[in-house]
Design a protein around this motif. Structure first.
Motif, PDB file in Angstrom:
ATOM      1  N   ILE A  55       1.062  -1.327   0.081  1.00  0.00           N
ATOM      2  CA  ILE A  55       0.449  -0.088  -0.291  1.00  0.00           C
ATOM      3  C   ILE A  55       0.765   0.940  -0.159  1.00  0.00           C
ATOM      4  O   ILE A  55       0.311   2.267  -0.880  1.00  0.00           O
ATOM      5  N   ASP A  56       1.786   1.100   1.036  1.00  0.00           N
ATOM      6  CA  ASP A  56       3.321   2.413   0.834  1.00  0.00           C
ATOM      7  C   ASP A  56       3.543   2.552  -0.410  1.00  0.00           C
ATOM      8  O   ASP A  56       3.414   3.845  -0.602  1.00  0.00           O
ATOM      9  N   SER A  57       3.541   1.736  -1.315  1.00  0.00           N
ATOM     10  CA  SER A  57       4.248   1.712  -2.011  1.00  0.00           C
ATOM     11  C   SER A  57       3.274   2.122  -3.256  1.00  0.00           C
ATOM     12  O   SER A  57       4.340   3.226  -4.113  1.00  0.00           O
ATOM     13  N   ALA A  58       2.269   2.337  -3.894  1.00  0.00           N
ATOM     14  CA  ALA A  58       1.244   2.681  -4.576  1.00  0.00           C
ATOM     15  C   ALA A  58       1.427   4.077  -3.927  1.00  0.00           C
ATOM     16  O   ALA A  58       1.246   4.475  -5.441  1.00  0.00           O
ATOM     17  N   GLU A  59       1.397   4.182  -2.898  1.00  0.00           N
ATOM     18  CA  GLU A  59       0.490   5.995  -2.649  1.00  0.00           C
ATOM     19  C   GLU A  59       2.026   6.453  -2.885  1.00  0.00           C
ATOM     20  O   GLU A  59       1.914   7.621  -3.296  1.00  0.00           O
ATOM     21  N   ALA A  60       2.813   6.190  -2.528  1.00  0.00           N
ATOM     22  CA  ALA A  60       4.641   6.849  -3.747  1.00  0.00           C
ATOM     23  C   ALA A  60       4.699   7.171  -4.518  1.00  0.00           C
ATOM     24  O   ALA A  60       4.683   8.082  -5.291  1.00  0.00           O
ATOM     25  N   ILE A  61       3.939   6.135  -5.607  1.00  0.00           N
ATOM     26  CA  ILE A  61       3.780   6.635  -6.779  1.00  0.00           C
ATOM     27  C   ILE A  61       3.072   7.771  -7.042  1.00  0.00           C
ATOM     28  O   ILE A  61       3.281   8.782  -8.061  1.00  0.00           O
ATOM     29  N   LYS A  62       2.036   7.080  -6.216  1.00  0.00           N
ATOM     30  CA  LYS A  62       0.583   9.089  -6.162  1.00  0.00           C
ATOM     31  C   LYS A  62       1.657  10.704  -5.665  1.00  0.00           C
ATOM     32  O   LYS A  62       1.460  10.962  -6.291  1.00  0.00           O
ATOM     33  N   LYS A  63       2.594  10.498  -5.084  1.00  0.00           N
ATOM     34  CA  LYS A  63       3.543  10.937  -4.737  1.00  0.00           C
ATOM     35  C   LYS A  63       4.490  11.782  -5.725  1.00  0.00           C
ATOM     36  O   LYS A  63       4.964  12.712  -6.131  1.00  0.00           O
ATOM     37  N   TYR A  64       4.761  10.652  -6.309  1.00  0.00           N
ATOM     38  CA  TYR A  64       6.326  10.855  -7.229  1.00  0.00           C
ATOM     39  C   TYR A  64       5.819  10.532  -8.706  1.00  0.00           C
ATOM     40  O   TYR A  64       6.641  11.395  -9.589  1.00  0.00           O
ATOM     41  N   GLY A  65       4.793  10.208  -8.787  1.00  0.00           N
ATOM     42  CA  GLY A  65       3.895   9.533 -10.791  1.00  0.00           C
ATOM     43  C   GLY A  65       5.317   8.616 -11.551  1.00  0.00           C
ATOM     44  O   GLY A  65       3.736   8.307 -12.115  1.00  0.00           O
ATOM     45  N   VAL A  66       5.883   7.607 -10.760  1.00  0.00           N
ATOM     46  CA  VAL A  66       6.363   6.930 -11.621  1.00  0.00           C
ATOM     47  C   VAL A  66       7.035   6.237 -10.705  1.00  0.00           C
ATOM     48  O   VAL A  66       7.545   5.902 -10.280  1.00  0.00           O
ATOM     49  N   GLY A  67       6.652   4.984 -11.036  1.00  0.00           N
ATOM     50  CA  GLY A  67       7.053   3.550 -10.168  1.00  0.00           C
ATOM     51  C   GLY A  67       7.342   2.035 -11.518  1.00  0.00           C
ATOM     52  O   GLY A  67       7.920   2.578 -12.361  1.00  0.00           O
ATOM     53  N   VAL A  68       8.354   1.722 -10.618  1.00  0.00           N
ATOM     54  CA  VAL A  68       8.849   0.829 -11.819  1.00  0.00           C
ATOM     55  C   VAL A  68       8.977  -0.796 -10.844  1.00  0.00           C
ATOM     56  O   VAL A  68       9.299  -0.516  -9.644  1.00  0.00           O
ATOM     57  N   LYS A  69       8.046  -2.155 -10.913  1.00  0.00           N
ATOM     58  CA  LYS A  69       8.311  -3.417 -10.366  1.00  0.00           C
ATOM     59  C   LYS A  69       9.065  -3.882 -10.995  1.00  0.00           C
ATOM     60  O   LYS A  69       8.649  -4.393 -11.859  1.00  0.00           O
ATOM     61  N   CYS A  70       9.404  -4.827  -9.950  1.00  0.00           N
ATOM     62  CA  CYS A  70      10.187  -6.420 -10.402  1.00  0.00           C
ATOM     63  C   CYS A  70       8.496  -7.169  -9.749  1.00  0.00           C
ATOM     64  O   CYS A  70       7.645  -7.133  -9.745  1.00  0.00           O
ATOM     65  N   ALA A  71       8.622  -8.724 -10.959  1.00  0.00           N
ATOM     66  CA  ALA A  71       7.401  -9.312 -10.649  1.00  0.00           C
ATOM     67  C   ALA A  71       7.709  -9.616  -9.113  1.00  0.00           C
ATOM     68  O   ALA A  71       8.590 -10.016  -8.431  1.00  0.00           O
ATOM     69  N   THR A  72       6.353  -9.699  -8.561  1.00  0.00           N
ATOM     70  CA  THR A  72       6.228 -10.745  -7.035  1.00  0.00           C
ATOM     71  C   THR A  72       5.767 -11.638  -7.023  1.00  0.00           C
ATOM     72  O   THR A  72       4.779 -12.102  -8.705  1.00  0.00           O
ATOM     73  N   ILE A  73       5.327 -12.618  -6.005  1.00  0.00           N
ATOM     74  CA  ILE A  73       5.037 -13.442  -5.722  1.00  0.00           C
ATOM     75  C   ILE A  73       3.536 -13.821  -5.520  1.00  0.00           C
ATOM     76  O   ILE A  73       3.407 -12.902  -4.433  1.00  0.00           O
ATOM     77  N   THR A  74       2.242 -14.521  -5.908  1.00  0.00           N
ATOM     78  CA  THR A  74       0.665 -14.363  -5.702  1.00  0.00           C
ATOM     79  C   THR A  74       0.789 -14.593  -4.885  1.00  0.00           C
ATOM     80  O   THR A  74       0.727 -16.548  -5.208  1.00  0.00           O
ATOM     81  N   PRO A  75       0.995 -15.196  -3.685  1.00  0.00           N
ATOM     82  CA  PRO A  75       0.834 -16.308  -2.468  1.00  0.00           C
ATOM     83  C   PRO A  75      -0.122 -17.398  -3.033  1.00  0.00           C
ATOM     84  O   PRO A  75      -1.556 -17.065  -3.137  1.00  0.00           O
TER      85      PRO A  75
END
Ligand code: NAP
Ligand code: MG
Length: 402
Positions: free
Chosen positions: A58-78
């Motif tokens: 959630i924090d990382s998504a909020e950070a994208i709202k703050k800065y505008g651009v994000g880059v994400k590595c693939a993650t496990i969906t449990p």
């Protein structure tokens, strides 16, 4: 050589397994030697997600709202296996689902095309971009296991307490129920994002649902798209020489396969999930599919469309050699750096990202590639290299360009 400076940090979201290994290699070999990389780092690796009760996502998504651009590595969906493997507190939701829900954007997926790699569908001459609606439906569902006979109803309670009931099914024994929803506002921004992106890329827009079966739910999608087109885009599309075309999902599948490509195909959330894998595979490899989440508020999140490449990771852990394709993850980084450069007026950063993309493509055109591409490359002289050696081969070409 002085490194290229950045002004605003990228939101960097690290991930899991083999892609986490690749993530660090890309940064070390292809980015930080050239760029004074500024990121705000979020570790979305499963362990950290579990420790933070998924707050970090959630924090990382909020950070994208703050800065505008994000880059994400693939993650496990449990799933159940992962709960055991990582001794998880609970089956955390898909991070991508969580981020998509917070940013309410549209995911555009496009293959990285290489001249010497011909699509499995011989008629396809141009890339097919898939736009996937990123909110709701089965990804925000409520499910229920019916254990005994009984009546299931859909109940809507309005703000003033009025109830509307519809019978779903009278169960005579065990069964299952699923409740899904969507909201007009999200469908509207999905439609606008698709028409705008099609206009920007000068490609026709196709949209498909199953409104003959889903006469209310899917019809709302169809109607919102049509109204948006008629009101805001009809003339602009005509000027650009592109079309808007609506058809049923099954008809769309048949037509896309017979087409020469070159369209933006807008899909509902689940259709987009499935069809993007089909299109990626037919264009060569899942590892060549890029993905960007674009929100109507102007936030961008770049990633590879593939997962964490678990099988390769276990080989890596055993000390065996791997040949994992890093193209889509590299292009996630270049997409994000380019966007940062555009937003911050840093033409040297944009230029660097373009060169890194060109060097990556050139490496494959020169016959140096990972195993997954070896069978599908049409080159007569070609070799498969290991995960890290592929990145080093790109670096040689990048250095020539810099
Ligand atoms: P996957 O990681 O995409 O891999 C499936 C297979 O496709 C691999 O075993 C490999 O085939 C091939 N492949 C995919 N990417 C490749 C690459 N970069 N280079 C070479 N080959 C590649 O999908 P999965 O195995 O179904 O899922 C693994 C984990 O990823 C799951 O825990 C899932 O939850 C997660 N996942 C995450 C995302 C995301 O974060 N966006 C998306 C999808 C899945 P071979 O083994 O035959 O070489
Ligand atoms: Mg998928």
């Amino acid at each position: 050589m002085t490194k290229i400076a950045m002004k605003v940090p990228l939101v960097e979201m690290d991930g899991d397994e083999m892609t986490r290994i690749i993530w660090k290699m890309i940064k070390d070999i292809l980015i930080t030697p050239y760029v004074e990389l500024k990121t705000e780092y979020y570790d979305l690796g499963l362990k950290t997600r579990d420790e933070s009760d998924d707050q970090i996502t959630i924090d990382s998504a909020e950070a994208i709202k703050k800065y505008g651009v994000g880059v994400k590595c693939a993650t496990i969906t449990p799933n159940a296996d992962r709960i055991k493997e990582y001794n998880l507190k609970k089956m955390w939701k898909s991070p991508n689902g969580t981020i998509r829900a917070i940013l309410d954007g549209t995911v555009f997926r496009a293959p990285i095309t290489i001249d010497s790699i011909k699509p499995l569908i011989p008629t396809w001459k141009k890339p097919i971009i898939i736009a996937r609606h990123a909110y709701g439906d089965v990804y925000k569902n409520v499910e229920y296991r019916v254990e005994n006979s009984g009546k299931a109803e859909l109940v809507y309670t309005s703000e003033n307490g009025e109830e509307t009931r519809t019978i779903i099914h009278n169960f005579k024994g065990k069964g299952i129920i699923q409740g899904i929803h969507n909201i007009d506002e999200s469908i509207q921004s999905f439609a606008e994002a698709c028409f705008t992106y099609a206009l920007d890329k000068k490609v026709s827009l196709w949209f498909s649902t199953k409104d003959t079966i889903s006469k209310t739910y899917d019809s709302v999608f169809k109607e919102i798209f049509w109204k948006t087109y008629e009101r805001d885009f009809k003339e602009k599309f005509a000027e650009a020489g592109i079309d808007y075309y609506y058809t049923l999902i099954d008809d769309a599948v048949a037509r896309v396969v017979r087409s020469e490509g070159g369209m933006l195909w807008a899909c509902k959330n689940y259709d987009g999930d499935v069809m993007s894998d089909m299109v990626a595979t037919a264009f060569g490899s899942l590892a060549m599919m890029t993905s960007v989440l674009v929100s109507s508020k102007g936030y961008y999140e770049y990633e590879a469309a593939h997962g964490t490449v678990q099988r390769h990771y276990y080989r890596h852990l055993k000390g065996e050699a791997t040949s994992t394709n890093s193209m889509a993850t590299i292009f996630a980084w270049t997409g994000a750096l380019k966007k940062r450069g555009e937003l911050d007026g840093l033409s040297d950063l944009v230029d660097f990202a373009d060169k890194l993309e060109a060097a990556s493509i050139k490496t494959i055109e020169n016959g140096v590639m990972t195993k997954d591409l070896l069978q599908i490359s049409m080159l007569s002289k070609k070799e498969a290299v290991g995960t890290e050696d592929f990145l080093k081969a790109i670096k040689i070409r990048l250095d020539e360009m810099m």
